[in-house]
Design a protein around this motif. Structure first.
Motif, short mmCIF file in Angstrom:
data_model
loop_
_atom_site.label_atom_id
_atom_site.label_comp_id
_atom_site.label_asym_id
_atom_site.label_seq_id
_atom_site.Cartn_x
_atom_site.Cartn_y
_atom_site.Cartn_z
N LYS A 1 38.56 -12.37 17.77
CA LYS A 1 39.92 -12.20 17.25
C LYS A 1 40.79 -13.43 17.46
N CYS A 2 40.27 -14.40 18.21
CA CYS A 2 41.08 -15.59 18.50
C CYS A 2 41.23 -16.43 17.22
N ASP A 3 42.48 -16.59 16.78
CA ASP A 3 42.73 -17.26 15.50
C ASP A 3 42.37 -18.73 15.49
N ASP A 4 42.56 -19.36 16.66
CA ASP A 4 42.37 -20.82 16.66
C ASP A 4 41.13 -21.23 17.45
N LEU A 5 40.09 -20.38 17.45
CA LEU A 5 38.89 -20.72 18.21
C LEU A 5 38.28 -22.00 17.65
N ALA A 6 37.88 -22.89 18.55
CA ALA A 6 37.40 -24.21 18.12
C ALA A 6 35.95 -24.18 17.63
N CYS A 7 35.30 -23.03 17.69
CA CYS A 7 33.93 -22.92 17.15
C CYS A 7 33.86 -21.67 16.30
N GLU A 8 32.74 -21.57 15.58
CA GLU A 8 32.54 -20.38 14.77
C GLU A 8 31.42 -19.56 15.41
N VAL A 9 31.73 -18.34 15.81
CA VAL A 9 30.68 -17.49 16.39
C VAL A 9 29.93 -16.84 15.23
N VAL A 10 28.67 -17.25 15.06
CA VAL A 10 27.92 -16.78 13.89
C VAL A 10 26.76 -15.86 14.27
N LEU A 11 26.57 -15.66 15.57
CA LEU A 11 25.40 -14.90 16.01
C LEU A 11 25.70 -14.12 17.28
N VAL B 1 28.61 -3.31 21.81
CA VAL B 1 28.93 -4.61 21.21
C VAL B 1 28.31 -4.75 19.81
N ILE B 2 27.23 -4.03 19.56
CA ILE B 2 26.53 -4.16 18.27
C ILE B 2 27.44 -3.69 17.12
N GLU B 3 28.13 -2.55 17.32
CA GLU B 3 29.04 -2.08 16.26
C GLU B 3 30.19 -3.06 16.07
N LYS B 4 30.63 -3.63 17.19
CA LYS B 4 31.75 -4.59 17.09
C LYS B 4 31.34 -5.79 16.25
N ALA B 5 30.12 -6.26 16.46
CA ALA B 5 29.64 -7.41 15.69
C ALA B 5 29.50 -7.04 14.23
N SER B 6 29.07 -5.82 13.99
CA SER B 6 28.89 -5.40 12.60
C SER B 6 30.25 -5.35 11.89
N ARG B 7 31.28 -4.87 12.61
CA ARG B 7 32.64 -4.86 12.01
C ARG B 7 33.14 -6.26 11.71
N CYS B 8 32.70 -7.23 12.52
CA CYS B 8 33.15 -8.62 12.29
C CYS B 8 32.18 -9.36 11.38
N ASN B 9 31.19 -8.67 10.85
CA ASN B 9 30.18 -9.32 10.01
C ASN B 9 29.47 -10.48 10.69
N GLN C 1 26.15 -11.89 12.31
CA GLN C 1 24.71 -11.64 12.31
C GLN C 1 24.27 -11.27 13.74
N THR C 2 23.51 -10.19 13.85
CA THR C 2 23.16 -9.67 15.18
C THR C 2 21.66 -9.48 15.29
N PHE C 3 21.13 -9.94 16.41
CA PHE C 3 19.73 -9.65 16.71
C PHE C 3 19.68 -8.85 18.00
N VAL C 4 19.05 -7.70 17.93
CA VAL C 4 18.89 -6.86 19.11
C VAL C 4 17.42 -6.95 19.50
N LEU C 5 17.18 -7.47 20.68
CA LEU C 5 15.79 -7.64 21.13
C LEU C 5 15.59 -6.87 22.41
N ASN C 6 14.52 -6.12 22.49
CA ASN C 6 14.21 -5.43 23.73
C ASN C 6 13.23 -6.29 24.53
N PRO C 7 13.69 -6.85 25.65
CA PRO C 7 12.80 -7.76 26.41
C PRO C 7 11.48 -7.12 26.79
#
Ligand code: GRF
Length: 189
Positions: free
Chosen positions: A22-32, A42-50, A52-58
């Protein structure tokens, strides 16, 4: 000019992920978003922000190295330069530490080196600490031991419960983390 690309690693609720997004002036782009806990909020939150999400079960990998090699492939494919851990409940191993040396940052809810590891807020509360706080630090192979970048102190009030203390700590985290990310990115190549 396009911004440098970053990934967030998280395992839980994702309130820090959300405030970073939500930070308007973030100096990077969170793409993943990399998440190691199927079903984490957190997965639903990422989906709302579009994001890209990878869920890996170690557990479905033969080794930690194989798990991290798979993550590394995803990071490289997305041209990620920075990794921000936000409630990622796992020790980062050699594979990622070597590939992203000096570029992996964590936020921890205590004044490190005090109260490292899990349940830092509960640890401080139960120990009767008069002050605790928030630390943003680079990670190394230890548990919350890497070089400290920024800290903010928070008093534990006489009438605090663990919940009220946690709420104040999170409020500070949500301001401090985006600010430190911006400061880091403005001073690092
Ligand atoms: C935060 O308190 C962070 O400091 C710690 O894990 C918690 C994650 O919370 N590393 P959230 O998932 O961002 O709400």
């Amino acid at each position: 000019m396009s911004k440098v690309k970053a990934a967030v690693f998280a395992s839980g609720t994702g309130s820090n992920f959300e405030t970073i997004m939500k930070c308007d002036d973030l100096a990077c782009e969170v793409v993943l978003l990399i998440c190691d806990k199927p079903g984490a909020r957190v997965i639903e939150k990422a989906s709302r922000c579009n994001v890209q999400t990878f869920v890996l079960n170690p557990k479905s990998f033969d080794s930690k190295e194989a798990y991290e090699q798979e993550i590394l492939r995803m990071l490289q494919a997305a041209e990620i330069e920075w990794i921000f851990l936000a409630g990622y409940m796992r020790i980062v191993g050699k594979t990622l530490l070597e590939a992203y040396e000096g570029k992996i940052v964590n936020i921890h809810p205590s004044l490190l080196p005090a109260f490292p590891g899990k349940d830092a807020i509960g640890q401080a509360y139960r120990a009767g600490a008069a002050v605790t706080g928030v630390t943003v630090h680079f990670i190394d192979e230890g548990v919350d031991t890497g070089p400290i970048i920024a800290q903010e102190q928070i008093d534990v009030l006489p009438d605090d419960t663990e919940e009220t203390l946690k709420a104040r700590i999170q409020k500070v985290e949500h301001v401090l983390y985006p600010a430190v990310i911006n400061q880091l990115l403005s001073t690092t190549d």
